[in-house]
Design an enzyme around this catalytic site. Structure first.
Site, PDB file in Angstrom:
ATOM      1  N   GLU A  17      -2.002   4.506  18.581  1.00 35.26           N
ATOM      2  CA  GLU A  17      -0.726   4.245  18.596  1.00 35.26           C
ATOM      3  C   GLU A  17      -0.352   2.825  18.663  1.00 35.26           C
ATOM      4  OE1 GLU A  17       2.262   6.224  18.818  1.00 35.26           O
ATOM      5  OE2 GLU A  17       1.539   8.162  19.518  1.00 35.26           O
ATOM      6  N   ARG A 100       3.654   8.897  32.399  1.00 36.44           N
ATOM      7  CA  ARG A 100       3.217   7.805  31.921  1.00 36.44           C
ATOM      8  C   ARG A 100       4.046   7.269  31.057  1.00 36.44           C
ATOM      9  NH1 ARG A 100       1.860   7.981  26.627  1.00 36.44           N
ATOM     10  NH2 ARG A 100       0.807  10.146  25.766  1.00 36.44           N
ATOM     11  N   ASN A 102       5.119   5.181  27.295  1.00 37.95           N
ATOM     12  CA  ASN A 102       4.505   5.522  25.795  1.00 37.95           C
ATOM     13  C   ASN A 102       5.003   4.372  24.922  1.00 37.95           C
ATOM     14  OD1 ASN A 102       3.322   7.483  24.294  1.00 37.95           O
ATOM     15  ND2 ASN A 102       5.381   8.116  23.526  1.00 37.95           N
ATOM     16  N   ASN A 148       9.758   7.109  21.985  1.00 38.41           N
ATOM     17  CA  ASN A 148       9.269   6.541  21.066  1.00 38.41           C
ATOM     18  C   ASN A 148      10.221   5.623  20.076  1.00 38.41           C
ATOM     19  OD1 ASN A 148       6.375   7.317  20.449  1.00 38.41           O
ATOM     20  ND2 ASN A 148       7.109   9.422  20.675  1.00 38.41           N
ATOM     21  N   ASP A 198       7.753   9.988  15.265  1.00 38.05           N
ATOM     22  CA  ASP A 198       6.881   9.376  16.290  1.00 38.05           C
ATOM     23  C   ASP A 198       7.281   8.006  16.272  1.00 38.05           C
ATOM     24  OD1 ASP A 198       5.179   8.425  17.975  1.00 38.05           O
ATOM     25  OD2 ASP A 198       3.600   9.734  17.282  1.00 38.05           O
TER      26      ASP A 198
HETATM   27 CA    CA Z   1       4.110   7.367  19.981  1.00 38.60          CA
END
Ligand code: CA
Length: 295
Positions: A17, A100, A102, A148, A198
């Site tokens: 990522e 958490r 991101n 995201n 995403d």
């Molecule tokens: Ca992501």
């Protein structure tokens, strides 16, 4: 968009990522979230250096001093690429054990935006935060499920954002001077047959590139929300892309291989970093704590 797709790093990332091009070092950074790894990949040599953060790390971004900032499980950190030392900037959600941090990105005034998510399922448990250059943390948007995105239009008038389970890209009005966001609206809906949105990045022309999780592709949208291009990848879990290279015309794409045994055979290179030459340029990534030129 019939472009050639090249596997440039068979990283076998579980959850690759947050690609970002470090223009000073001429290397591609990305994270492998659950392993807590920050990768520094040098396309010129093929060398891939791995830094251990010691906890899951959702995103990495550049900082003014030449070091990097992280959005990790427990909050915001700095990573010194010379020593590998990880130091705390500010804790986030230490009272929410299942959460958490991101994806994240830095705006043109040097603020690092990153959101949180529940690490196992659960909707509406996350928040989008803004880490200001003085180290203070502001809550900007809640609730969110899987934070995201994030990037800004070239004139910094708009912020594009993704909360993945909503299956759309949203836009906000953005006030560059104050760092405030307002007037959230749908920018583009994405049918679930195409996968789930995403990470995203805005190119030099102001067009929006988004990775399609379970969709095996990147989509490119015009500033008025029209789908103008699709780049198909040989893996299904496509997370995000970043422009890099000396001329910022190389498009690097991160992918994941989580649960790959259950998906298709074509996913043998899942978790790799791919490269395409889409014929458009990106913009230099902003640095935490720095005002971008002209801003
Ligand atoms: Ca992501």
């Amino acid at each position: 968009m019939p472009v050639n797709v090249e596997l440039v790093l068979d990283a076998r990332a579980e959850l690759g990522e947050s690609p970002v091009w470090d223009d000073r070092r001429q290397r591609l950074l990305f994270v492998d979230i659950l392993l807590g790894h920050v990768h520094e990949f040098d396309p010129a040599t093929g060398h891939d250096r791995i830094f251990e953060v010691g906890q899951p790390v959702g995103s990495v971004a550049l900082a003014a001093a030449g070091d990097w900032v992280l959005a990790a499980r427990d909050g915001f950190f700095r990573l010194n690429p010379e020593s590998g030392a990880v130091t705390l900037i500010a804790h986030v959600e230490m009272d929410l054990a299942g959460n958490r941090m991101n994806d994240g990105a830095v705006d043109a005034r040097g603020r690092f935006w990153a959101g949180t998510m529940a690490s196992v399922g659960g909707r509406d448990r996350g928040t989008l935060y803004r880490l200001d250059p003085d180290g203070s943390v502001q809550r900007m948007l809640a609730p969110v499920s899987t934070s995201n995105g994030i990037d800004w239009s070239p004139d910094s008038q708009l912020m594009y954002y993704v909360d993945t389970p909503l299956s759309r890209i949203d836009a906000f009005n953005f006030d560059l001077a104050t760092g405030d966001i307002s007037f959230r609206r749908t920018f583009a809906n994405i049918p679930t047959a195409s996968g789930y949105p995403d990470g995203l990045v805005v190119d030099a022309e102001g067009f929006i590139w988004v990775g399609l999780w379970q969709g095996g592709a990147l989509h490119r949208y015009s500033p008025n929300g029209r789908l103008l291009g699709v780049v198909n990848l040989p893996v299904s879990l496509v997370t995000k892309c970043a422009f890099g290279g000396p001329n910022l015309d190389d498009l690097y794409i991160t992918t994941a291989r989580i649960g790959v045994d259950e998906v298709k055979q074509r996913d043998v290179v899942a978790g790799g970093v791919f490269l395409v030459k889409p014929g458009v340029c990106g913009r230099r990534a902003n640095r935490y704590g720095a005002v971008a030129p002209g801003r």
